[in-house]
Design a protein around this motif. Structure first.
Motif, PDB file in Angstrom:
ATOM      1  N   ARG A  85       0.836  -1.199   0.000  1.00 52.67           N
ATOM      2  CA  ARG A  85       0.000   0.000   0.000  1.00 52.67           C
ATOM      3  C   ARG A  85       0.871   1.250   0.000  1.00 52.67           C
ATOM      4  NH1 ARG A  85      -5.023   1.248   1.803  1.00 52.67           N
ATOM      5  NH2 ARG A  85      -5.309  -0.919   2.495  1.00 52.67           N
ATOM      6  N   PRO A  86       0.587   2.241  -0.860  1.00 49.52           N
ATOM      7  CA  PRO A  86       1.308   3.511  -0.774  1.00 49.52           C
ATOM      8  C   PRO A  86       1.129   4.132   0.613  1.00 49.52           C
ATOM      9  CG  PRO A  86       0.067   3.381  -2.823  1.00 49.52           C
ATOM     10  CD  PRO A  86      -0.359   2.211  -1.991  1.00 49.52           C
ATOM     11  N   ASP A  87       2.191   4.707   1.152  1.00 49.14           N
ATOM     12  CA  ASP A  87       2.139   5.235   2.513  1.00 49.14           C
ATOM     13  C   ASP A  87       1.018   6.247   2.713  1.00 49.14           C
ATOM     14  OD1 ASP A  87       4.288   3.710   3.322  1.00 49.14           O
ATOM     15  OD2 ASP A  87       5.776   5.282   2.944  1.00 49.14           O
ATOM     16  N   TRP A  88       0.706   7.008   1.680  1.00 48.31           N
ATOM     17  CA  TRP A  88      -0.275   8.080   1.823  1.00 48.31           C
ATOM     18  C   TRP A  88      -1.720   7.611   1.636  1.00 48.31           C
ATOM     19  CZ3 TRP A  88      -3.630   8.783  -2.167  1.00 48.31           C
ATOM     20  CH2 TRP A  88      -3.275   8.221  -3.407  1.00 48.31           C
ATOM     21  N   PHE A  89      -1.924   6.357   1.209  1.00 48.46           N
ATOM     22  CA  PHE A  89      -3.256   5.893   0.797  1.00 48.46           C
ATOM     23  C   PHE A  89      -4.035   5.381   2.006  1.00 48.46           C
ATOM     24  CE2 PHE A  89      -5.378   4.666  -3.277  1.00 48.46           C
ATOM     25  CZ  PHE A  89      -6.572   4.229  -2.719  1.00 48.46           C
ATOM     26  N   PRO A  90      -5.102   6.089   2.423  1.00 50.88           N
ATOM     27  CA  PRO A  90      -5.855   5.664   3.613  1.00 50.88           C
ATOM     28  C   PRO A  90      -6.715   4.438   3.343  1.00 50.88           C
ATOM     29  CG  PRO A  90      -6.872   7.610   2.634  1.00 50.88           C
ATOM     30  CD  PRO A  90      -5.616   7.349   1.848  1.00 50.88           C
ATOM     31  N   ALA A  91      -6.694   3.490   4.266  1.00 53.06           N
ATOM     32  CA  ALA A  91      -7.485   2.267   4.110  1.00 53.06           C
ATOM     33  C   ALA A  91      -8.980   2.567   4.085  1.00 53.06           C
ATOM     34  CB  ALA A  91      -7.172   1.292   5.243  1.00 53.06           C
ATOM     35  N   GLU A  92      -9.376   3.712   4.645  1.00 51.46           N
ATOM     36  CA  GLU A  92     -10.787   4.101   4.625  1.00 51.46           C
ATOM     37  C   GLU A  92     -11.275   4.416   3.208  1.00 51.46           C
ATOM     38  OE1 GLU A  92      -9.165   4.769   8.635  1.00 51.46           O
ATOM     39  OE2 GLU A  92      -8.474   5.270   6.611  1.00 51.46           O
ATOM     40  N   PHE A  93     -10.342   4.602   2.279  1.00 57.78           N
ATOM     41  CA  PHE A  93     -10.696   4.907   0.894  1.00 57.78           C
ATOM     42  C   PHE A  93     -10.353   3.761  -0.059  1.00 57.78           C
ATOM     43  CE2 PHE A  93     -11.387   9.136   2.371  1.00 57.78           C
ATOM     44  CZ  PHE A  93     -12.140   9.784   1.409  1.00 57.78           C
ATOM     45  N   ASP A  94     -10.263   2.553   0.440  1.00 64.28           N
ATOM     46  CA  ASP A  94      -9.959   1.432  -0.453  1.00 64.28           C
ATOM     47  C   ASP A  94     -11.066   1.177  -1.468  1.00 64.28           C
ATOM     48  OD1 ASP A  94      -7.495   1.081   0.653  1.00 64.28           O
ATOM     49  OD2 ASP A  94      -7.873  -0.910   1.483  1.00 64.28           O
ATOM     50  N   GLU A 120     -27.687   7.106   3.190  1.00 61.79           N
ATOM     51  CA  GLU A 120     -27.866   6.579   4.540  1.00 61.79           C
ATOM     52  C   GLU A 120     -26.548   6.092   5.142  1.00 61.79           C
ATOM     53  OE1 GLU A 120     -31.216   3.725   6.467  1.00 61.79           O
ATOM     54  OE2 GLU A 120     -30.128   2.899   4.749  1.00 61.79           O
ATOM     55  N   SER A 121     -25.829   5.231   4.436  1.00 64.98           N
ATOM     56  CA  SER A 121     -24.567   4.697   4.944  1.00 64.98           C
ATOM     57  C   SER A 121     -23.461   5.735   4.918  1.00 64.98           C
ATOM     58  CB  SER A 121     -24.145   3.472   4.112  1.00 64.98           C
ATOM     59  OG  SER A 121     -25.091   2.441   4.230  1.00 64.98           O
ATOM     60  N   GLU A 122     -23.510   6.643   3.947  1.00 62.22           N
ATOM     61  CA  GLU A 122     -22.458   7.641   3.796  1.00 62.22           C
ATOM     62  C   GLU A 122     -22.427   8.627   4.962  1.00 62.22           C
ATOM     63  OE1 GLU A 122     -23.006   5.576   0.152  1.00 62.22           O
ATOM     64  OE2 GLU A 122     -24.450   6.559   1.477  1.00 62.22           O
ATOM     65  N   ARG A 123     -23.566   8.859   5.600  1.00 65.80           N
ATOM     66  CA  ARG A 123     -23.587   9.796   6.721  1.00 65.80           C
ATOM     67  C   ARG A 123     -22.730   9.286   7.874  1.00 65.80           C
ATOM     68  NH1 ARG A 123     -29.081  10.123   5.027  1.00 65.80           N
ATOM     69  NH2 ARG A 123     -29.516  12.162   4.095  1.00 65.80           N
ATOM     70  N   ARG A 124     -22.880   8.025   8.225  1.00 60.36           N
ATOM     71  CA  ARG A 124     -22.045   7.454   9.280  1.00 60.36           C
ATOM     72  C   ARG A 124     -20.579   7.469   8.872  1.00 60.36           C
ATOM     73  NH1 ARG A 124     -19.395   2.876   9.980  1.00 60.36           N
ATOM     74  NH2 ARG A 124     -18.962   2.155  12.108  1.00 60.36           N
ATOM     75  N   TYR A 125     -20.324   7.130   7.636  1.00 58.63           N
ATOM     76  CA  TYR A 125     -18.960   7.078   7.124  1.00 58.63           C
ATOM     77  C   TYR A 125     -18.270   8.447   7.233  1.00 58.63           C
ATOM     78  CZ  TYR A 125     -15.339   6.525   3.477  1.00 58.63           C
ATOM     79  OH  TYR A 125     -14.160   6.504   2.773  1.00 58.63           O
ATOM     80  N   THR A 126     -18.978   9.508   6.844  1.00 54.29           N
ATOM     81  CA  THR A 126     -18.355  10.833   6.825  1.00 54.29           C
ATOM     82  C   THR A 126     -18.317  11.494   8.201  1.00 54.29           C
ATOM     83  OG1 THR A 126     -20.482  11.809   6.165  1.00 54.29           O
ATOM     84  CG2 THR A 126     -18.921  11.272   4.419  1.00 54.29           C
ATOM     85  N   LEU A 153     -14.387   8.762   8.831  1.00 49.49           N
ATOM     86  CA  LEU A 153     -13.371   9.646   8.256  1.00 49.49           C
ATOM     87  C   LEU A 153     -12.743  10.599   9.265  1.00 49.49           C
ATOM     88  CD1 LEU A 153     -14.816  10.384   4.706  1.00 49.49           C
ATOM     89  CD2 LEU A 153     -13.223   8.613   5.452  1.00 49.49           C
ATOM     90  N   PRO A 154     -13.501  11.215  10.192  1.00 47.01           N
ATOM     91  CA  PRO A 154     -12.823  12.020  11.213  1.00 47.01           C
ATOM     92  C   PRO A 154     -11.813  11.209  12.020  1.00 47.01           C
ATOM     93  CG  PRO A 154     -15.140  12.566  11.156  1.00 47.01           C
ATOM     94  CD  PRO A 154     -14.968  11.367  10.270  1.00 47.01           C
ATOM     95  N   ALA A 155     -12.167   9.970  12.338  1.00 44.84           N
ATOM     96  CA  ALA A 155     -11.223   9.116  13.067  1.00 44.84           C
ATOM     97  C   ALA A 155      -9.983   8.841  12.230  1.00 44.84           C
ATOM     98  CB  ALA A 155     -11.899   7.797  13.453  1.00 44.84           C
ATOM     99  N   ALA A 156     -10.159   8.727  10.910  1.00 45.27           N
ATOM    100  CA  ALA A 156      -9.017   8.493  10.024  1.00 45.27           C
ATOM    101  C   ALA A 156      -8.077   9.702  10.009  1.00 45.27           C
ATOM    102  CB  ALA A 156      -9.502   8.190   8.613  1.00 45.27           C
ATOM    103  N   VAL A 157      -8.644  10.903   9.998  1.00 42.53           N
ATOM    104  CA  VAL A 157      -7.814  12.114  10.017  1.00 42.53           C
ATOM    105  C   VAL A 157      -7.026  12.181  11.322  1.00 42.53           C
ATOM    106  CG1 VAL A 157      -7.850  14.633  10.049  1.00 42.53           C
ATOM    107  CG2 VAL A 157      -9.322  13.387   8.457  1.00 42.53           C
ATOM    108  N   VAL A 158      -7.692  11.938  12.439  1.00 45.56           N
ATOM    109  CA  VAL A 158      -7.016  11.967  13.745  1.00 45.56           C
ATOM    110  C   VAL A 158      -5.906  10.921  13.785  1.00 45.56           C
ATOM    111  CG1 VAL A 158      -7.315  11.525  16.215  1.00 45.56           C
ATOM    112  CG2 VAL A 158      -9.006  12.903  14.973  1.00 45.56           C
ATOM    113  N   ARG A 159      -6.182   9.732  13.262  1.00 48.22           N
ATOM    114  CA  ARG A 159      -5.177   8.664  13.258  1.00 48.22           C
ATOM    115  C   ARG A 159      -3.974   9.050  12.407  1.00 48.22           C
ATOM    116  NH1 ARG A 159      -8.159   5.154  11.082  1.00 48.22           N
ATOM    117  NH2 ARG A 159      -9.233   4.592  13.010  1.00 48.22           N
TER     118      ARG A 159
END
Length: 333
Positions: A126-135, A253-259, A263-269
């Protein structure tokens, strides 16, 4: 069913078919649907001879307009099984893939079962910059999906199966919404179909079983940030089209939970990794923000096009070997 369109993936196509033939639960048949490529159609017809036996490989030409949705609809109309499973042409399935998908149908309420898709990176990792949340950008399962065998709004198209009657209830994949050869990398056709299925049968159950694993090849071009951004933008366009068809409440519906949570947790991580000096942490945080911005931009543009009444797509009824198109107006993608 494996939908194919280019000779450049010849080796991948053969590997995909071989992985189906090696399943612990044998497939009744394997359908190769060729998308408007006569050379590839003839080559595959020469490679695989349909002798009518159980497990034979049948090669078909897409009978509809160019694109993945019409190719799938061609295969669905020709399929003889009670459950139709889909495998990407550049993926290989693990040995028990079909067995785990089939187990879900022990419950008669279940009309679709999907699995987990793991990336095979062209660069080896995996490229270092590529977030797993966007696979999902590269057609794979992403961080944030629930684990185990769970009920979901929609399955993911490259590793999915549907009970035959789901298509009788809701029609086929909508043409004009998903991928069309080498055009903009649109998607969401399976999301739109799954929402239509549960609207047609409110008691229907759709599952993902993460034991049903396939491995999906990610070419070098899709490891680049330019593709990441373009795919996220195209997803926004597609989501606007889906929202116009089925309403924003279901379409997002699903995208609301995701965003709002994933995703905020991914930014913090990512920022925490950057502070600790771990490779790519800052890049992953930035990629998440860029991906959200690109998808939001695509959604806004798609919504504007929808309000102007541009474009359309159709969700066909599949009757035997023909498709009867239901006119569904949507935004141009």
């Amino acid at each position: 069913m494996i939908c194919v369109y280019t000779e450049e993936r010849w080796g991948d196509i053969l590997a995909a078919v071989a992985s189906v033939r090696a399943q612990s639960l044998a497939a009744r048949e394997t359908l190769l649907v060729v998308d408007h490529n006569q050379v590839l159609l003839e080559r595959l017809s020469g490679e695989f001879k349909d002798d009518g036996r159980t497990g034979a490989v049948r090669v078909l030409a897409n009978a509809g307009p160019r694109g993945l949705s019409a190719g799938r609809n061609t295969g669905i109309a020709a399929a003889g099984g009670r459950v139709v499973a889909f495998l990407d042409d550049d993926a290989v399935a693990e040995r028990h893939w079909l067995r785990y998908l089939a187990e879900g149908y022990a419950d008669p309420r279940v009309l679709a079962v999907g699995g987990r898709t793991e990336p095979i990176w062209a660069s080896g990792r995996r490229p270092d910059w590529f977030p797993a949340e966007f696979d999902w950008v590269v057609g794979c399962s992403y961080r944030g999906l629930p684990a185990g065998r769970v009920r979901v709004r929609n399955v993911l198209g490259g590793n999915a199966s549907f009970r035959r009657e789901a298509f009788d209830l809701a029609g086929g994949f909508a043409t004009g919404i998903g991928r069309d050869g080498d055009r903009r990398p649109l998607g969401c056709e399976e999301t739109e179909l799954c929402i239509r299925i549960t609207r047609a049968d409110p008691g229907a159950v759709l599952l993902i079983d993460d034991r049903a694993v396939i491995h999906h090849r990610v070419p070098a071009a899709r490891e680049r940030f330019g593709y990441f951004r373009a795919r996220a933008y195209a997803e926004g366009l597609s989501k606007a089209l889906v929202a116009r068809s089925v309403g924003a409440a279901k379409g997002l519906e699903s995208e609301r939970r995701y965003t709002t949570r994933v995703l905020p947790a991914a930014v913090v991580r990512g920022l925490a990794d950057a502070v600790r000096g771990r490779p790519g942490g800052g890049g992953r945080a930035g990629a998440v923000l860029a991906g959200v911005a690109a998808a939001a931009g695509g959604y806004v543009v798609g919504g504007v096009r929808a309000r102007r009444g541009g474009g359309s797509f159709s969700a066909p009824r599949l009757t035997g070997d023909t498709e009867e198109s239901e006119g569904r107006e949507g935004a141009a993608a």
